[in-house]
Design a protein around this motif. Structure first.
Motif, short mmCIF file in Angstrom:
data_model
loop_
_atom_site.label_atom_id
_atom_site.label_comp_id
_atom_site.label_asym_id
_atom_site.label_seq_id
_atom_site.Cartn_x
_atom_site.Cartn_y
_atom_site.Cartn_z
N UNK A 662 12.92 20.92 -11.28
CA UNK A 662 12.31 21.68 -10.19
C UNK A 662 12.37 23.15 -10.55
N UNK A 663 11.21 23.76 -10.64
CA UNK A 663 11.12 25.18 -11.00
C UNK A 663 10.76 25.95 -9.74
N UNK A 664 11.78 26.35 -8.99
CA UNK A 664 11.52 27.06 -7.74
C UNK A 664 10.83 28.39 -7.98
N UNK A 665 11.04 28.96 -9.13
CA UNK A 665 10.42 30.24 -9.39
C UNK A 665 8.91 30.17 -9.52
N UNK A 666 8.37 28.99 -9.71
CA UNK A 666 6.92 28.86 -9.86
C UNK A 666 6.19 28.59 -8.57
N UNK A 667 6.93 28.50 -7.46
CA UNK A 667 6.29 28.18 -6.18
C UNK A 667 6.19 29.42 -5.32
N UNK A 668 5.08 29.50 -4.62
CA UNK A 668 4.83 30.65 -3.78
C UNK A 668 4.93 30.33 -2.30
N UNK A 733 -1.57 18.44 -3.28
CA UNK A 733 -0.45 18.81 -4.15
C UNK A 733 -0.90 19.00 -5.59
N UNK A 734 -1.87 18.22 -6.02
CA UNK A 734 -2.37 18.36 -7.38
C UNK A 734 -3.18 19.64 -7.55
N UNK A 735 -3.92 20.02 -6.52
CA UNK A 735 -4.76 21.20 -6.60
C UNK A 735 -3.98 22.49 -6.40
N UNK A 736 -2.76 22.40 -5.85
CA UNK A 736 -1.97 23.60 -5.59
C UNK A 736 -0.62 23.48 -6.29
N UNK A 737 -0.60 23.67 -7.60
CA UNK A 737 0.66 23.50 -8.34
C UNK A 737 1.71 24.53 -7.99
N UNK A 738 1.32 25.64 -7.37
CA UNK A 738 2.28 26.68 -7.03
C UNK A 738 2.75 26.57 -5.58
N UNK A 739 2.47 25.45 -4.96
CA UNK A 739 2.98 25.16 -3.62
C UNK A 739 3.99 24.04 -3.72
N UNK A 740 5.14 24.23 -3.11
CA UNK A 740 6.18 23.19 -3.09
C UNK A 740 5.95 22.31 -1.87
N UNK A 741 5.69 21.04 -2.10
CA UNK A 741 5.41 20.10 -1.02
C UNK A 741 6.68 19.30 -0.73
N UNK A 742 7.08 19.29 0.53
CA UNK A 742 8.23 18.52 0.97
C UNK A 742 7.69 17.29 1.70
N UNK A 743 7.93 16.15 1.12
CA UNK A 743 7.50 14.87 1.71
C UNK A 743 8.70 14.30 2.47
N UNK A 744 8.64 14.36 3.78
CA UNK A 744 9.76 13.95 4.63
C UNK A 744 9.49 12.55 5.14
N UNK A 745 10.40 11.68 4.83
CA UNK A 745 10.33 10.28 5.28
C UNK A 745 11.34 10.10 6.40
N UNK A 746 10.89 10.28 7.62
CA UNK A 746 11.79 10.15 8.76
C UNK A 746 11.93 8.67 9.13
N UNK A 747 13.09 8.36 9.73
CA UNK A 747 13.40 6.97 10.07
C UNK A 747 13.31 6.11 8.80
N UNK A 1340 13.16 31.44 1.37
CA UNK A 1340 13.80 31.59 0.07
C UNK A 1340 12.76 31.70 -1.05
N UNK A 1341 11.69 30.89 -0.95
CA UNK A 1341 10.65 30.99 -1.97
C UNK A 1341 9.99 32.36 -1.93
N UNK A 1342 9.82 32.86 -0.71
CA UNK A 1342 9.29 34.21 -0.61
C UNK A 1342 10.27 35.20 -1.24
N UNK A 1343 11.57 34.94 -0.99
CA UNK A 1343 12.57 35.82 -1.59
C UNK A 1343 12.59 35.70 -3.11
N UNK A 1344 12.26 34.52 -3.61
CA UNK A 1344 12.21 34.39 -5.06
C UNK A 1344 11.07 35.19 -5.65
N UNK A 1345 10.07 35.42 -4.88
CA UNK A 1345 8.95 36.24 -5.35
C UNK A 1345 9.08 37.68 -4.86
N UNK A 1346 10.18 38.00 -4.23
CA UNK A 1346 10.43 39.35 -3.73
C UNK A 1346 11.78 39.83 -4.23
#
Length: 1953
Positions: A662-668, A733-747, A1340-1346
């Motif tokens: 996971x490369x957090x620095x690459x996500x905006x 997700x494929x078209x936006x490689x610089x977006x971190x997608x959180x897939x939440x599986x509730x229940x 935090x991701x914003x902070x990583x870019x700031x």
């Protein structure tokens, strides 16, 4: 040949695993076949029993001689005869003339191919099956045939009649009695003898669409199933687990399935010999034929797929060889002696006579076949499986290397089982877990001594074998078992068999029919005569136990089908009729009708009259205020914040790991999708939580307004329509490689069915398998920007040996008693399962967990009366009857009190009376849990009918909650909800979640086999779980049902006095860095935001538009999850911006979010040029609130606004004592009352040996099974993490589980790296926690870019327009400092020459620049607390600059601004992208980390010895250096030429001195240099070299000598400069040999701080030469642009130092008007080492060494030029640098902190010595306490201190005047100054007595002379003749507080005479 003919002739028919007794039966065989075909009976005559195999015991002797032949004749394949029969050509008969001979068609010309007729209806006669035949001419096709199932084998390959009987499905021709004839008719065109074993290959079944498809193979073989099973199987969960859907399921539409037919339950399958393989599934699987698992099941399990069983028509094809006896009654029954190997006939009417279905558990050995009335008996192999598992070896012995002990003997197992059954109470049901623990304890006790002896004994070559402890023989077993059973009052009956179990079973059936086992609950049958081995089984005959066990063996789907069948077929009519007769006045409906008629036109009940009157008054007069109940303000719970931070920490740990998953620095930015079960209520509930949390605004996914449609894009209901939305998510997700997608599986514990299983069988429902199909698809697993978060309250099924989730990626909800939880004070107490159990133990009040004894007694009685009905039907009818009677009793029919229970009457009374006690009509909710949907519908209709008859429709509502549909609430109650309580004016509003039913008096009939995450309101008062069935007796199901009642109750004491009133400083709130990766994220909204005095106030920072970390609204807004009442509509298209008030509590408090709040728009960015006001922490949660734009919203828009919320809040604290108590107020203070079935109640309240509730030892989930019986019990002291590790070790997924084939056991790499699991108790606030996590992750991701860069206005600025108060006639300007003081400086020149420069000059003009005066004043804001330098240009009159500040406050109060990193930024080690991989060391030509160490020596006279430096040069950077051809010794560093004009590289080498910042230093200049080639050298200390090399393996490093390990930055600057000049000389010599002039070698180097992050340029648009009207703009540029611009300047070699401005958002036109200045330069300098050859840095300095060097350079007559149009941004890094120097005492007992006043002491004193360099102590002391030495200089700007040849910081209240003693140096004119002091620091020979006599001092001025030792001090006093003008005293001598070995500095003070 003739001798083998009989054998060949026999092989033309059926083949068997054994042999026929004699060939003389051949004629009998064929005649019998013919007779049976003519017979109308489907059951063959007894003569055919003689054609079966001999008993297995007899066959064992024949295996050696017959097995080979039998296997050979069963060889599969189309061609070739067996080796035992030579191949004879087969002569086929010619077809009749005119017949069709085409392959795939019958002779009548009809198509028989499966692909052609799969969808056509086929008439299949009774007793026939469709099978597929293989034709040699059509290898890819199957031909459809109809064959009599009696001529087909069972699953073990046995029991097929010889011969053939079949029909043609094409032309319909019937009566084919020979397979040869039939094969000719269907045109098989065989070249060998036709054999049905070879050519009838597959069963044909219909799939879910009704199409005919290929099913399982027909099992013609059976020899491999002979003999006793020897392999240990996997143990099931209990004696009554629900169906394992992983077993061979056979749910194909159009064909009923075995075990799923309503009339034939699963357990009623006939039983046969024990299977020869370990059963992998529990016995309830419908694949159990004749007591064995299907052989096809074994084959497919090995292939990790779910097996599909034979069609349902096979369910009756059992070994029914004995004709059924006609049973006229018990007296007429005869039980013949059953021979060994013969089937046992189950008598008819067994259920009717015994009132229960006996449940037979196979034990040891062989189990006989059953035939006859199989519907009335249930057979299960679970006990057999447990026995096998208990004989497996324990892992404990393998771990310790102990000798392998013998397992528990079969005799001991059976004897222990008898002991266990004997001690069970009459109402108890046996549990498999209990029996397993008994076996484990017995095994441990037997071999504990041997293990200890082995561990203590000396090693021996052959360890002794442990001896058995008192073994029980087979002969003793029956006697011992009978002895044990003799004391149980006939509860356990033991039957001993002489020959086989068949005898015992027959005897048991006889005793049952005769009624002799009426008091017996368990029958143990033992046969111990078979060669010292035993056969055994245990039959459960007790009515209570047998009913529970037989019903628990049904799967949920089968349970629903069984109940539906009973309802549809009218089998419940007798039960309904029975209840109708209970009423004393006849039919209860007649009584209701009579009451209804009497109540027409008037109200007969005072209760009804009062209620209706009140209801009518409410409708007319509006809702009065309720003084007992008020809404709570929304807030995020502290535990939710803690969990959100833990989630963030785990995500960061994934990113920080070396796996680079996971490369957090690459996500905006962050996006998310929440997947939930297919429940409409849960879906609407989740939409509401997401909408009101404000997370969409927080993440920037939506702008000012959010509509319901926008929220729906982020919530996915896992149903048939989910695939489209999920594909859109994947595509996004494929078209936006610089977006971190959180897939939440509730229940997440719901629907763990493998998609492969669901494809084969849809028995589990249409929604099953979607989780595996979508969330486990390859795209999700491989996407680098998708993180999957599973959220559940019951994680056990995800914690198996094959789980995809790493144990390190599990986040468990913190327990309230765990360490550190005092940092998260809660104002409410969570009431969960453990608290409910504790309430049963207190005794001081009624327990909250109860059972209804009268209800249970009636259910038991009716169960005996109606044994054919499922107990769920009986329980539902009884409970509905109780509620109906209670409503009638409360309505006035008091005679009905006798027909309900006390508990039900209490519920009904409170339900009807609660609204009466509240002026608003607030009522209670009663949850009636009815898992079966048909029964729920029945209960709803019945209760609604009774309510209508009693005229109670206006008093309480009855709501049917179905997961597949929304809520339906009557108009009257909708009106109450809208107007009375929630003030909603939208006419279209309807409640969509249970939370919106807050305060509504109602009965909620909650259906569905499992809850799907629905939250219930705080008005829930009773949770009636009396109808949950026995299938819930696994841990997940049981805790899930009880979790419905989980509740948050108000803590004792008023909230005002709670822990929220004062903040607690937690670690997260302490001063932390603003460096991207190092700082701990401080999340707003934490209740502990208490600031320490030294903490930096962030109010001075400025947020960029995309930031918002400094104060986030969602931090304070994520309120209670279910405290948020979704009372308001989505406002249709009137979408408003929701205040972030997301969920914090999944439990109650729907009204918590109904308060009016200011809606918030998107995060408002504050321009860096206009700082916003400082947010103040509030007194409650200490939450930093963002300045939000308040929008006035009407009450119609804010549907959750309470009508009197503002007035009700103060009134709630002081309620009127006479006012009736509102039920809602009581509900907020205590959890609901829970009613359970007696069986479940006993399970929950009982404890095991470890002190844990017994429910925790149950199988954790339906979809898993225990890995072994030899497992330790759970411990009471286990944490959630330890429980997870326990389940990971001791559970395995079933084949139907989606993790079944995920990975092999023990493979660590099988974990998915981006998958997390969040678990916590139900209704505790997990939704709010992960929504908060999304917010802080986005920040935090914003902070990583700031980064936080210093944003400070230059100090000591001359502003010509300012007025002067000193009366200076206009020649005075103001010198502004940040301390708001004013310095009045008289300017001697009104219009200096440097005004003539053009605005647009790109480079300075050398001649004009030389005329510029040097500005001595320091303008860098970091030197705000430094001494002011006076010059001859200014005569100063000054006011106070302010009180001195402590040094630790200097950093804290510095202003910063949040800036987004540009593409030209410098990065630290946490940044890694594809572009700079090669730059960081991933070079294709070199191995990683490959570098060499080179020594480089040069001599320097001032150091007194040769200096040896070491270079670490990576292979990829060796081209920058010159090495000797012989030996490869480092000779020099290559330098370019001044005349080079290339744009591809930077000419100046860059040196970056650094310490303590190996992680956070900004050494990655790849992007800053825009990819240009450059030489970058890190200058590090020797002891730090390894760690820097580790983090920066591809960087050149200059390692300082070890003597400089404790030196300051001055030493690094000194060595850099001297090394560079020495290298310049070497390069000049080397290149002079090449014909290049020495002056053409590039003489510049760059010395850069390790915190320079970005560079900017100012673009100016001016109007004219002298014009003051111009416009300018600032933009970010690369360092390459700036360097190449400066390096291209004309006459650049004439400048000694070049620098640039420090960036500030407050930069004005004055600063950029003049493009160049001659002043001090800092931080990033370009140094001409040639011109500054004779000017050195002071290698001893720690502070202000650059100011000192600037003054030296200027005094040497050299030019310093600052490019004002360029600026550098410096990042705030709180670690390393000069802060890495800590001054501590050498004495161990002294405190760590030492005051600056103790840095100096008198010589030879006993002062505590310090562990710090002497120079650092001196500089720190002078900075803080120089007033002790220069008292006259304090705040005396007109009389500064004269400092000779050095600049030392004497503090901000003392000014200094710098002069140089060097000849021909430039000094200010000092004739007008009278100095107040003299500072002589290590003065050299240039300072003489005559030099000092040029200066004038005030009387009483002070002198300070500093030298290396005391001798030098005295020599200096004498040499400079200081005693002539200065008076010295002995006590005025001091030294730094160092030991002698640390070489302290000495100084002497004196007074001017």
């Amino acid at each position: 040949m003739n001798q083998r003919t009989p054998s060949c002739r026999l092989k033309m028919g059926n083949s068997y695993a054994g042999q026929l007794k004699s060939t003389r039966f051949e004629e009998v065989l064929h005649s019998s076949i013919e007779a049976s075909l003519r017979s109308n009976s489907l059951v063959p005559r007894p003569v055919f029993s003689q054609l079966y195999l001999e008993a297995e015991q007899q066959l064992s002797a024949l295996e050696g001689s017959s097995r080979i032949d039998n296997e050979e004749e069963e060889e599969e394949g189309e061609g070739g005869l067996e080796p035992s029969c030579p191949p004879n050509p087969y002569q086929t008969h010619l077809p009749p003339e005119g017949c069709c001979t085409v392959d795939g068609f019958c002779q009548a010309g009809k198509d028989l191919r499966l692909v052609s007729i799969s969808n056509e209806p086929i008439d299949v006669p009774a007793g026939f099956l469709l099978v597929g035949a293989k034709a040699p001419g059509l290898p890819d096709h199957l031909l459809v045939c109809a064959v009599d199932k009696r001529f087909l084998p069972d699953d073990s390959g046995h029991n097929a009649l010889l011969g053939f009987s079949g029909n043609c499905v094409g032309c319909g021709k019937k009566g084919f009695c020979y397979f040869t004839e039939f094969s000719n008719h269907i045109n098989l065109k065989l070249t060998t003898q036709p054999k049905k074993q070879k050519h009838l290959k597959y069963y044909l079944v219909r799939n879910a669409q009704g199409a005919l498809t290929k099913g399982p193979l027909i099992c013609w073989k059976g020899s491999e199933f002979r003999g006793r099973p020897t392999t240990a199987g996997l143990c099931s969960s209990s004696l009554f687990p629900p169906l394992d859907i992983s077993g061979p399921l056979a749910a194909f539409s159009g064909d009923p399935t075995p075990g799923t037919s309503p009339s034939i339950p699963t357990g009623a399958q006939p039983a046969g010999p024990a299977s020869g393989h370990p059963p992998l599934t529990i016995a309830t699987s419908p694949a159990v034929f004749n007591g064995k698992d299907s052989p096809k099941h074994q084959q497919l399990v090995k292939n990790k797929l779910l097996a599909v069983t034979r069609p349902s028509a096979l369910e009756n094809a059992v070994m029914s060889c004995v004709p059924q006896a006609s049973l006229a009654g018990p007296a007429s029954v005869t039980f013949p002696v059953v021979a060994s190997g013969e089937p046992v006939s189950v008598p008819d009417n067994l259920l009717k006579i015994c009132k229960a279905k006996p449940v037979i558990f196979k034990g040891h050995g062989n189990f006989p076949y059953l035939c006859g009335n199989l519907n009335d008996v249930v057979v299960s192999p679970l006990l057999h499986t447990c026995y096998q598992s208990s004989q497996s070896l324990s892992r404990l012995h393998e771990q310790y290397g102990a000798p392998t002990p013998q397992p528990i003997s079969e005799e001991m197992q059976l004897l222990l089982t008898v002991y266990y059954l004997v001690q069970l109470a009459a109402d108890q049901v046996p549990l498999m877990e209990d029996l397993e623990q008994i076996f484990l304890r017995s095994w441990r006790e037997s071999y504990l001594m041997e293990i200890r002896q082995y561990q203590q004994a000396a090693p021996q070559p052959f360890p002794p074998t442990p001896s058995a402890v008192a073994p029980v023989s087979s002969a003793q077993l029956p006697w011992l078992a009978g002895l044990a059973a003799s004391s149980c009052n006939d509860s356990v009956h033991v039957i001993e068999c002489a020959y086989s179990l068949a005898e015992g079973l027959s005897e048991m059936f006889r005793l049952l029919i005769e009624g002799k086992l009426a008091k017996t609950n368990y029958v143990v049958i033992i046969c111990a005569c078979r060669n010292s081995a035993i056969d055994s089984c245990i039959a459960v005959t007790g009515k209570h136990q047998a009913r529970i066990l037989s019903e628990s063996l049904l799967s949920p789907a089968e349970y629903q089908k069984e109940v539906t069948y009973e309802l549809v077929t009218g089998r419940v009519d007798s039960l309904g009729a029975f209840f109708s007769t209970l009423c004393p006045e006849g039919d209860i409906d007649i009584l209701l009708d009579k009451f209804h008629q009497e109540s027409q036109g008037h109200i007969s009940s005072s209760l009804t009259a009062a209620s209706v009157t009140k209801s009518a008054s409410l409708d007319v007069g509006g809702a009065p205020a309720c003084t007992s109940y008020s809404l709570e303000p929304p807030h995020i719970r502290p535990f939710q914040l803690a969990v959100a931070q833990k989630l963030l920490s785990h995500v960061c740990s994934i990113a920080d790991s070396s796996t680079q998953n996971l490369d957090l620095g690459s996500f905006e930015k962050v996006d998310f999708l929440i997947c939930i079960p297919p429940s409409e209520v849960t879906y609407q509930q989740m939409l509401f939580h997401v909408w009101h949390s404000g997370v969409l605004l927080e993440l920037g996914l939506e702008k000012e307004c959010v509509s319901k449609q926008q929220v729906e894009q982020h919530v996915l209901k896992l149903d048939a329509n989910a695939q489209t939305k999920f594909k859109s998510f994947l595509q996004n997700s494929f078209q936006n490689p610089h977006t971190l997608f959180i897939l939440i599986h509730d229940h997440a514990h719901w629907d763990l069915v493998s998609s492969a299983v669901h494809n084969l069988c849809s028995q589990s429902g249409p929604s099953a398998g979607w989780v595996d199909r979508l969330l486990n698809c390859r795209e999700v697993k491989e996407a680098p920007n998708i993180v999957t978060l599973h959220v559940t309250s019951f994680p056990y099924a995800l914690q198996t040996q094959h789980t995809l989730i790493s144990p390190y990626n599990e986040i468990h909800w913190p327990a309230s008693h765990s360490d550190g939880m005092d940092l998260y004070p809660e104002s409410k107490k969570y009431f969960g399962l453990s608290e409910f159990i504790e309430s049963t133990l207190s005794g001081h009040s009624l327990p909250l967990l109860r059972y209804d004894s009268s209800f249970e007694a009636m259910v038991t009685a009716l169960g005996k009366r109606f044994p054919h009905l499922h107990s769920a039907v009986i329980r539902t009818f009884v409970l509905v009857q109780h509620y109906a009677a209670a409503m009638m009793a409360v309505s006035g029919l008091s005679q009905m009190k006798s027909y309900t229970s006390v508990e039900t009457l209490e519920i009904t009374q409170n339900l009807l009376n609660a609204p009466k006690q509240c002026p608003c009509g607030h009522g209670l909710m009663v949850l009636l849990r009815v898992p079966c949907s048909p029964l729920a519908a029945l209960a709803y209709e019945r209760l609604a009918h009774v309510r209508a008859r009693l005229a109670l429709e206006q008093h309480f509502e009855i709501i049917l909650g179905n997961p597949s549909s929304g809520l339906t609430v009557g108009k009257h109650f909708v009106k109450q909800l809208k107007q009375m309580w929630q003030n909603i004016e939208d006419a279209e509003w309807r409640p969509q979640t249970y939370l919106e039913l807050e305060g509504l008096p109602c009965i909620l009939i909650f259906s569905g086999m499992d809850p799907h995450g629905e939250s219930l309101p705080r008005s829930l008062r009773y949770c009636d779980l009396r109808l949950i069935n026995s299938s819930c007796l696994v841990r997940t199901a049981l805790e899930q049902e009880l979790g419905l009642a989980a509740y948050f109750v108000s803590s004792e004491g008023s909230p005002e006095k709670g822990p929220r009133s004062e903040g607690v400083e937690s670690d997260a709130e302490k001063l932390s860095g603003t460096d991207n990766e190092d700082e701990e994220l401080v999340t707003e909204g934490c209740p502990s935001e208490k600031r320490s005095p030294v903490k930096r106030e962030r109010s001075c920072s400025h947020d960029s538009a995309s930031s918002g970390l400094s104060s986030k609204a969602s931090g304070s807004a994520l309120g209670d999850e279910t405290s948020a009442q979704p009372g308001g509509p989505w406002q249709g298209e009137r979408a408003w911006s929701p205040q972030p008030c997301g969920p914090s509590e999944e439990g109650r408090a729907p009204g918590d979010k109904q308060r009016l709040r200011a809606s918030q728009g998107p995060p408002s960015g504050v321009s860096r040029h206009s700082p916003g006001p400082a947010p103040q922490p509030d007194s409650g949660l200490k939450t930093s609130q963002r300045d939000v734009q308040v929008q006035t919203t009407s009450s119609s828009q804010l549907s959750f606004l309470g009508s009197s919320s503002s007035s009700a809040a103060p009134a709630a604290s002081t309620p009127a004592p006479q006012a009736p108590r509102c039920s809602m107020a009581k509900a907020c203070r205590q959890p609901p009352v829970v009613f359970l079935p007696k069986l479940v109640y006993d399970m929950v309240t009982a404890t095991d040996s470890g002190g844990l509730p017994k429910a925790t030892s149950l199988l954790p989930s339906h979809s898993v099974m225990w890995a072994s019986s030899f497992r330790p019990p759970l411990s009471k002291t286990m944490t959630s993490t330890e429980q997870s590790l326990y389940y990971r070790q001791w559970t395995v997924p079933r084949p139907s589980h989606m993790d079944y084939g995920s990975r092999a056991e023990g493979r660590v790499d099988g974990f998915h790296p981006r998958r997390l699991l969040l678990s916590g108790p139900p209704q505790i606030g997990k939704t709010g926690a992960y929504l908060q996590f999304l917010s802080i992750l986005s920040r935090m991701l914003v902070r990583l870019t700031e980064v936080d860069v210093y944003d400070e206005e230059e100090i000591n600025i001359i502003r010509p327009g300012d007025s002067c108060s000193a009366g200076c006639c206009g020649h005075c300007v103001m010198l502004h400092t940040r301390s708001t003081e004013l310095l009045q400086i008289h300017d001697l020149q009104e219009e200096p020459d440097w005004r003539y420069l053009q605005l647009g000059d790109p480079w300075p003009d050398l001649e004009l620049f030389k005329k510029l005066p040097f500005d001595y004043i320091i303008h860098d804001p970091k030197y705000e607390d430094a001494s002011l330098i006076c010059s001859h240009h200014q005569s100063v009159k000054v006011e106070d600059r302010g009180a001195p500040r402590r040094p630790e406050d200097l950093y804290v109060r510095r202003h910063t601004a949040r800036m987004r990193l540009s593409k030209y930024a410098a990065y630290n080690t946490y940044h890694h992208c594809e572009q700079c991989r090669q730059y960081l060391g991933f070079h294709p030509c070199y191995q990683l980390y490959e570098s060499t160490l080179h020594a480089f020596a040069f001599s320097y006279s001032m150091l007194g010895e040769e200096v040896q430096l070491h270079f670490i040069i990576p292979k990829s950077k060796e081209h920058h250096f010159v090495f000797s051809q012989t030996g490869g010794q480092l000779e020099s560093m290559r330098l370019p030429l001044v005349t080079d004009k290339s744009q591809e590289y930077i000419k100046s080498p860059t040196f970056t001195p650094t310490t303590g910042r190996h992680e956070h230093g900004l050494f990655n200049l790849y992007h800053a240099m825009d990819g240009a080639s450059h030489l970058h050298v890190l200058v590090v200390k020797e002891y730090e070299m390894p760690v820097y090399k580790k983090y920066w393996p591809n960087h050149i490093m200059l390692v300082l000598p070890s003597v400089f390990n404790s030196a300051g930055v001055g030493a690094a600057h000194f060595l850099i400069k001297e090394l560079s000049y020495h290298n310049l000389e070497l390069e000049r010599t080397r290149q002079e040999e090449l014909g290049i002039k020495p002056q053409d070698i590039w003489p510049f180097i760059v010395i850069s701080d390790d915190s320079c992050v970005m560079w900017n340029v100012v673009d100016v648009d001016g109007g004219g030469e002298r014009s003051r009207e111009f416009s300018w703009s600032e933009r970010n540029v690369s360092l390459k642009y700036i360097m190449q611009h400066i390096e291209a300047a004309p006459n650049i070699t004439h400048y000694a130092l070049i620098g640039m401005r420090k960036w500030s958002s407050k930069t004005g036109s004055r600063e950029v008007h003049e493009p160049f200045s001659r002043c001090h330069v800092h931080d990033f300098i370009i140094l001409n080492v040639d011109l500054t050859q004779n000017v050195q840095y002071n290698q001893n300095r720690f502070l202000c060494d650059d100011v000192d060097f600037n003054l030296r350079v200027h005094s040497a007559g050299l030019l310093l030029c600052r490019f004002n149009r360029f600026s550098v941004m410096k990042k705030q890094i709180v670690v390393g640098g000069h802060r890495s120097f800590h001054i501590t005492s050498k004495a161990p007992d002294c405190p760590a902190a030492v005051a600056p006043a103790q840095y100096v002491c008198a010589p030879d004193s006993k002062h505590a010595l310090l562990a710090a360099p002497a120079q650092l102590l001196l500089e720190k002391f002078l900075q803080q306490h120089s007033r002790r030495f220069f008292p006259l200089s304090l705040q005396n700007r007109g009389h500064p201190v004269l400092s000779v040849d050095c600049y030392l910081n004497l503090g901000p209240q003392i000014s200094v005047c710098y002069v140089s003693s060097r000849p021909h140096s430039l000094n200010i004119s000092c004739s007008d100054f009278r100095f107040s002091g003299l500072l002589l620091y290590l003065c050299d020979s240039f300072v003489g007595a005559s030099f000092l006599k040029k200066f004038h001092f005030l009387k009483g001025a002070t002198l300070c002379v500093i030298c290396q030792d005391r001798n030098s001090l005295r020599q200096t006093v004498v040499r400079l003749e200081l005693e002539d003008q200065w008076q010295f005293r002995l006590r005025d001598e001091f030294q730094t507080a160092n030991a002698k070995e640390d070489r302290p500095l000495f100084f002497l003070t004196g007074r001017h005479i």
